[in-house]
Design a protein around this motif. Structure first.
Motif, PDB file in Angstrom:
ATOM      1  N   ASN A   1      28.641  41.211  46.909  1.00 56.74           N
ATOM      2  CA  ASN A   1      27.340  41.523  46.713  1.00 56.74           C
ATOM      3  C   ASN A   1      27.256  40.368  47.976  1.00 56.74           C
ATOM      4  OD1 ASN A   1      26.906  42.963  44.804  1.00 56.74           O
ATOM      5  ND2 ASN A   1      26.596  41.319  43.152  1.00 56.74           N
ATOM      6  N   HIS A   2      26.913  39.203  48.344  1.00 54.49           N
ATOM      7  CA  HIS A   2      27.206  38.352  48.987  1.00 54.49           C
ATOM      8  C   HIS A   2      27.369  39.008  50.661  1.00 54.49           C
ATOM      9  CE1 HIS A   2      25.509  35.553  46.028  1.00 54.49           C
ATOM     10  NE2 HIS A   2      25.094  35.229  47.153  1.00 54.49           N
ATOM     11  N   LYS A   3      28.134  39.517  50.583  1.00 55.83           N
ATOM     12  CA  LYS A   3      29.632  40.218  51.683  1.00 55.83           C
ATOM     13  C   LYS A   3      27.658  41.339  52.239  1.00 55.83           C
ATOM     14  CE  LYS A   3      32.664  43.295  53.835  1.00 55.83           C
ATOM     15  NZ  LYS A   3      34.379  43.623  53.448  1.00 55.83           N
TER      16      LYS A   3
ATOM     17  N   VAL B   1      29.873  29.614  54.449  1.00 58.33           N
ATOM     18  CA  VAL B   1      30.869  29.038  53.620  1.00 58.33           C
ATOM     19  C   VAL B   1      30.381  28.700  52.882  1.00 58.33           C
ATOM     20  CG1 VAL B   1      32.544  26.990  53.488  1.00 58.33           C
ATOM     21  CG2 VAL B   1      31.444  27.827  56.377  1.00 58.33           C
ATOM     22  N   TYR B   2      31.476  29.318  51.954  1.00 53.38           N
ATOM     23  CA  TYR B   2      31.722  28.851  50.498  1.00 53.38           C
ATOM     24  C   TYR B   2      32.952  28.383  49.744  1.00 53.38           C
ATOM     25  CZ  TYR B   2      28.170  32.292  49.768  1.00 53.38           C
ATOM     26  OH  TYR B   2      27.174  33.029  50.768  1.00 53.38           O
TER      27      TYR B   2
ATOM     28  N   HIS C   1      26.784  28.437  41.857  1.00 53.63           N
ATOM     29  CA  HIS C   1      26.880  29.147  40.880  1.00 53.63           C
ATOM     30  C   HIS C   1      28.243  29.399  40.011  1.00 53.63           C
ATOM     31  CE1 HIS C   1      26.038  33.408  39.648  1.00 53.63           C
ATOM     32  NE2 HIS C   1      26.981  33.661  39.663  1.00 53.63           N
ATOM     33  N   PRO C   2      27.940  29.420  38.295  1.00 53.15           N
ATOM     34  CA  PRO C   2      28.872  29.271  37.635  1.00 53.15           C
ATOM     35  C   PRO C   2      29.831  31.194  37.670  1.00 53.15           C
ATOM     36  CG  PRO C   2      27.220  29.307  36.685  1.00 53.15           C
ATOM     37  CD  PRO C   2      26.719  28.980  38.038  1.00 53.15           C
ATOM     38  N   PHE C   3      30.919  31.267  37.864  1.00 52.35           N
ATOM     39  CA  PHE C   3      31.680  32.154  36.804  1.00 52.35           C
ATOM     40  C   PHE C   3      32.245  31.992  35.668  1.00 52.35           C
ATOM     41  CE2 PHE C   3      34.229  30.793  40.424  1.00 52.35           C
ATOM     42  CZ  PHE C   3      35.126  31.145  40.397  1.00 52.35           C
ATOM     43  N   PHE C   4      32.602  32.882  35.063  1.00 55.99           N
ATOM     44  CA  PHE C   4      33.654  32.832  33.638  1.00 55.99           C
ATOM     45  C   PHE C   4      34.897  33.998  34.023  1.00 55.99           C
ATOM     46  CE2 PHE C   4      29.409  31.399  33.382  1.00 55.99           C
ATOM     47  CZ  PHE C   4      29.721  30.142  32.609  1.00 55.99           C
ATOM     48  N   GLU C   5      34.630  35.058  34.372  1.00 63.41           N
ATOM     49  CA  GLU C   5      35.616  36.046  34.892  1.00 63.41           C
ATOM     50  C   GLU C   5      36.089  36.146  37.124  1.00 63.41           C
ATOM     51  OE1 GLU C   5      34.681  39.162  33.477  1.00 63.41           O
ATOM     52  OE2 GLU C   5      34.633  38.566  31.044  1.00 63.41           O
ATOM     53  N   LEU C   6      37.647  36.213  36.970  1.00 66.26           N
ATOM     54  CA  LEU C   6      37.574  36.357  38.458  1.00 66.26           C
ATOM     55  C   LEU C   6      37.156  37.809  39.364  1.00 66.26           C
ATOM     56  CD1 LEU C   6      41.580  35.990  39.128  1.00 66.26           C
ATOM     57  CD2 LEU C   6      39.636  34.110  39.315  1.00 66.26           C
ATOM     58  N   GLU C   7      36.683  39.184  38.266  1.00 65.24           N
ATOM     59  CA  GLU C   7      36.500  40.203  38.543  1.00 65.24           C
ATOM     60  C   GLU C   7      34.545  39.858  39.148  1.00 65.24           C
ATOM     61  OE1 GLU C   7      38.143  39.424  35.357  1.00 65.24           O
ATOM     62  OE2 GLU C   7      39.801  41.179  36.594  1.00 65.24           O
ATOM     63  N   GLU C   8      34.229  38.710  37.954  1.00 63.36           N
ATOM     64  CA  GLU C   8      33.262  38.558  38.787  1.00 63.36           C
ATOM     65  C   GLU C   8      32.919  37.076  39.887  1.00 63.36           C
ATOM     66  OE1 GLU C   8      29.194  35.407  36.130  1.00 63.36           O
ATOM     67  OE2 GLU C   8      31.562  35.653  35.098  1.00 63.36           O
ATOM     68  N   LEU C   9      33.324  36.846  39.953  1.00 62.92           N
ATOM     69  CA  LEU C   9      34.093  35.748  41.492  1.00 62.92           C
ATOM     70  C   LEU C   9      33.438  37.225  42.265  1.00 62.92           C
ATOM     71  CD1 LEU C   9      34.132  33.751  43.515  1.00 62.92           C
ATOM     72  CD2 LEU C   9      36.841  34.398  42.889  1.00 62.92           C
ATOM     73  N   LEU C  10      34.431  38.060  42.404  1.00 56.22           N
ATOM     74  CA  LEU C  10      34.849  39.261  43.608  1.00 56.22           C
ATOM     75  C   LEU C  10      33.342  40.042  43.905  1.00 56.22           C
ATOM     76  CD1 LEU C  10      38.438  40.277  42.586  1.00 56.22           C
ATOM     77  CD2 LEU C  10      37.370  38.948  43.967  1.00 56.22           C
TER      78      LEU C  10
END
Length: 64
Positions: free
Chosen positions: A57-59, A17-18, A43-52
């Motif tokens: 990757n975790h999937k 769960v995230y 884990h920080p991210f700075f773009e939606l593409e980075e989040l996706l």
């Protein structure tokens, strides 16, 4: 008269769960943090593409 329980969309037991927090940066783009609910690691991210990409990757790791 008894009320019916409210249906909840909860994840299956033992699945990861995230919590994803999003906010607009100064340029109007989205940035945020991903937090693992079990471990508390963030884990920080700075773009939606980075989040996706992070989620994909975790999937893949989970399915391997």
């Amino acid at each position: 008269m008894a009320q019916e329980p409210t249906p909840r969309n909860l994840p299956p037991p033992r699945s990861p769960v995230y919590l994803v927090l999003l906010w607009p940066d100064e340029a109007g783009h989205w940035e945020g943090r991903i937090k693992d609910a079990r471990t508390g690691l963030e884990h920080p991210f700075f773009e939606l593409e980075e989040l996706l990409s992070w989620l994909e990757n975790h999937k893949q790791r989970r399915l391997a």
